[in-house]
Each structure stands twice: as C-alpha cells, then as structure tokens.
Design a protein around this motif. Structure first.
Motif, PDB file in Angstrom:
ATOM      1  N   HIS A 125      -7.534  -5.912  -9.788  1.00 16.64           N
ATOM      2  CA  HIS A 125      -6.818  -4.639  -9.669  1.00 16.64           C
ATOM      3  C   HIS A 125      -5.328  -4.880  -9.420  1.00 16.64           C
ATOM      4  CE1 HIS A 125      -6.254  -0.390  -8.268  1.00 16.64           C
ATOM      5  NE2 HIS A 125      -5.346  -0.976  -7.482  1.00 16.64           N
ATOM      6  N   HIS A 137      -1.409  -4.011 -11.500  1.00 18.44           N
ATOM      7  CA  HIS A 137      -0.078  -3.550 -11.086  1.00 18.44           C
ATOM      8  C   HIS A 137       0.985  -4.514 -11.585  1.00 18.44           C
ATOM      9  CE1 HIS A 137      -1.501  -0.208  -8.809  1.00 18.44           C
ATOM     10  NE2 HIS A 137      -2.168  -0.942  -7.931  1.00 18.44           N
ATOM     11  N   HIS A 181      -1.990   3.618 -10.742  1.00 15.64           N
ATOM     12  CA  HIS A 181      -3.364   4.099 -10.590  1.00 15.64           C
ATOM     13  C   HIS A 181      -3.690   5.180 -11.620  1.00 15.64           C
ATOM     14  CE1 HIS A 181      -3.171   2.650  -6.192  1.00 15.64           C
ATOM     15  NE2 HIS A 181      -3.710   1.737  -6.967  1.00 15.64           N
ATOM     16  N   SER A 227       1.238  -2.462  -4.564  1.00  9.96           N
ATOM     17  CA  SER A 227       0.077  -1.648  -4.309  1.00  9.96           C
ATOM     18  C   SER A 227      -0.679  -2.065  -3.084  1.00  9.96           C
ATOM     19  CB  SER A 227      -0.849  -1.716  -5.475  1.00  9.96           C
ATOM     20  OG  SER A 227      -1.614  -2.845  -5.336  1.00  9.96           O
ATOM     21  N   LEU A 228      -1.313  -1.130  -2.532  1.00 13.90           N
ATOM     22  CA  LEU A 228      -2.069  -1.357  -1.324  1.00 13.90           C
ATOM     23  C   LEU A 228      -3.479  -0.918  -1.537  1.00 13.90           C
ATOM     24  CD1 LEU A 228      -0.070   0.577   1.294  1.00 13.90           C
ATOM     25  CD2 LEU A 228      -0.039  -1.842   0.983  1.00 13.90           C
ATOM     26  N   TRP A 229      -4.344  -1.615  -0.925  1.00 14.77           N
ATOM     27  CA  TRP A 229      -5.718  -1.143  -0.892  1.00 14.77           C
ATOM     28  C   TRP A 229      -5.991  -0.822   0.540  1.00 14.77           C
ATOM     29  CZ3 TRP A 229      -9.578  -3.607  -4.606  1.00 14.77           C
ATOM     30  CH2 TRP A 229      -9.008  -3.651  -5.868  1.00 14.77           C
ATOM     31  N   LEU A 233      -7.431   2.548  -2.867  1.00 15.36           N
ATOM     32  CA  LEU A 233      -6.316   1.706  -3.263  1.00 15.36           C
ATOM     33  C   LEU A 233      -5.142   2.615  -3.513  1.00 15.36           C
ATOM     34  CD1 LEU A 233      -8.312  -0.213  -5.933  1.00 15.36           C
ATOM     35  CD2 LEU A 233      -8.154  -0.654  -3.508  1.00 15.36           C
TER      36      LEU A 233
HETATM   37 ZN   LIG Z   1      -3.646  -0.271  -6.599  1.00 14.90          ZN
END
Ligand SMILES: [Zn+2]
Length: 300
Positions: A174, A178, A184, A258-260, A280
């Motif tokens: 994932h 990015h 997303h 990006s963060l999950w 996410l």
């Molecule tokens: Zn993400």
C-alpha cells in the motif's frame, strides 16, 4: 480522520483511483473523493531505485524481510495496461546506512524503506502503522524522493500467511502505491483503499483500480530518463554534518505521504465489515520547491 474517503455508497466512476497532488490542507475533491486542486504527482523517469535501510528490524528475520520487501516492490512492476506495460519500473537499489526520512535538494538521495523499532517521531500518531513521505516539486508535481517508515515501535507486524495481524507485505505494498503517486481510492477492492482489515493479506498486490491508476500516470510507451538513481545521485553512507540527527543522510530521501492508523472510527475495508479495522490515511506530504525546500507538512 478518514471521513472524507470513507463514505459507503458514494457513487463513483469505473476508474475510481485517485492521484496525489501538490494540494495540501483543504483541497477540493470530485465525486470519487479525489483531489482536484494542485498538480498531480508523478515520477518523470522510467525507473525508481528503492533501498532498504540496512538494519531492518530487530524483530524480523533479515531474509524474511528482504523477501517481503522484494515481493512488495515487484508487485508494482510491469503492470499490464492492456496495450503494454506501465512505463515505470521499481528497482531494488543498494541498502543504505542512513535511518532518516529526508530529501536533500543539494546532494545525493535514496528512496528508503526503514523500520522504526524503538521510536515513532510523529507526535500523536503512535497507532500509525506506516508512513510514506513524498517530496515533490510544488510547481510541477514531479516526485523527487519518497521514504517509507514502518512503525514497529507501536505495532507488531506479522510476516506469514497464518495468524495474521498487521500483514507487513500488505502494508508495504500500500505504501509503495503512494510512492507511485497514488492517493487513497474509494474502491473497496483496491489496495489503495484507505481501509485495512486486520488479519488479512489482501493488499499484497495491486488490484484493478490500482493498476488503472498506475497506467494513467505512466502509460505504455512514455519516454523519460531511464536511470534508476535517486535525485542528485545515490548516497548510501551517512554524513555527520546535520545537527540533531547525529547521523544524517544526505542520502536518504523521503517524505511522508501516508499513514495507516489503527483505532476506533476506522473505516471497514469491505462491505462485510466486522472486526477491528485499520484505517489508512494519507497523512502528510512534504512539499519542496524545485530549488528551495519548503517544510510544509499537512495532516489530514
Ligand atoms: Zn495510505
């Protein structure tokens, strides 16, 4: 935190994928939930070299980690666009010593995947599973560097097919999306959907919507620089001339994208829902002017 992209039943076109853009903060979005402001992000070249931080994780066998990273990288390579392969290649590059997510506009860089085993520097984001930092040209959207950090300080990744909790390969696949310039998507079946159902390995490969996105950014036959070297050349050694860093890599070149995030309110990853979901969220982009780095960071 994920509300903007977490609406069930939102009508969307066949191509639901979203591209990351230079817009940060409050941005206009279309019916697919994609940003419509700003320049779309892209790698101008045909190849992106990706390095592993040489220490890996103290909690994961080195060989297993290398295999997982390789599989996640390869999953985005030579995607079939119907009329040829996508014109972007991700190539494994040399390991690097440096352990920083950073882009140096005046020196060599590296696109790095690194574990954070003991410390997660992002305040209030302890439950974040991973973070990709994308550095880009604010005028053109050209991606300059991307670094991916895996938060092993607060989460326990699993690496196998059984007893899966947070599947390392899924999370990395994932995040690499990015790196490719994807944001997303609302498509539940896509790897770039913002939801991750704990215990699954379903995000280990790009799905149709993700592939459509890559093919849109990097259509077959596109021309561009063929070098896989990072911007400014490749630097694998640590430099020690950066304050507060102890060891800085004028070489490590990433930026968070990006963060999950795990926690209540996270969106379910599929119509079945149920159980605990990991969400996410595209967290932050570090924008860099072509010559003069900016340090703007936005979280959303
Ligand atoms: Zn993400």
């Amino acid at each position: 935190m994920l509300a903007a992209t977490a609406v069930f039943g939102w009508s969307r076109s066949a191509d639901a994928f979203c591209r990351s853009t230079t817009c940060s903060g409050e941005c206009s979005r279309n019916a697919d939930g994609c940003k419509t402001d700003g320049e779309k992000l892209f790698w101008p070249g045909l190849c992106v070299g990706i390095s592993l931080q040489e220490d890996g994780s103290a909690h994961i066998d080195r060989d297993i980690w290398v295999d997982i990273a390789h599989n996640a990288i390869v999953a985005w390579v030579d995607l079939d666009c119907g009329n040829g392969a996508a014109s972007i290649h991700l190539a494994p590059a040399k390991d690097v010593v440096c352990h920083l997510s950073q882009y140096d506009p005046d020196g060599p860089n590296a696109n790095i995947i690194m574990f954070q085993d003991t410390k997660w520097q992002y305040a209030g984001e302890d439950n974040t599973l991973a973070k990709a930092t994308v550095s880009y040209d604010t005028e053109t959207g050209e991606i300059l560097d991307t670094d991916i950090e895996l938060n092993h300080a607060y989460n326990e990744y699993t690496t196998g097919d059984d007893f899966v909790v947070y599947d390392l390969q899924s999370i990395l696949t994932h995040e690499l999306g990015h790196l490719m310039g994807l944001d997303h998507t609302l498509d539940y079946n896509a790897t770039m959907n913002a939801g991750y159902q704990q215990g699954t390995t379903e995000l280990r490969t790009p799905e149709l919507d993700d592939i459509d996105g890559v093919c849109a950014i990097y259509p077959p036959g596109r021309e561009g620089p063929t070098s896989c070297e990072p911007n400014g050349g490749f630097a694998s050694e640590c430099a020690t001339d950066v304050e507060d860093a102890g060891c800085s890599c004028r070489t490590v070149g990433p930026s968070p994208s990006s963060l999950w995030r795990a926690g209540p309110g996270a969106r379910k990853s599929g119509p079945q829902g149920g159980g605990f979901a990991i969400a996410l969220a595209l967290a932050s982009l570090v924008a860099l002017q072509r010559r003069r780095p900016r340090t703007d960071e936005t979280s959303k």
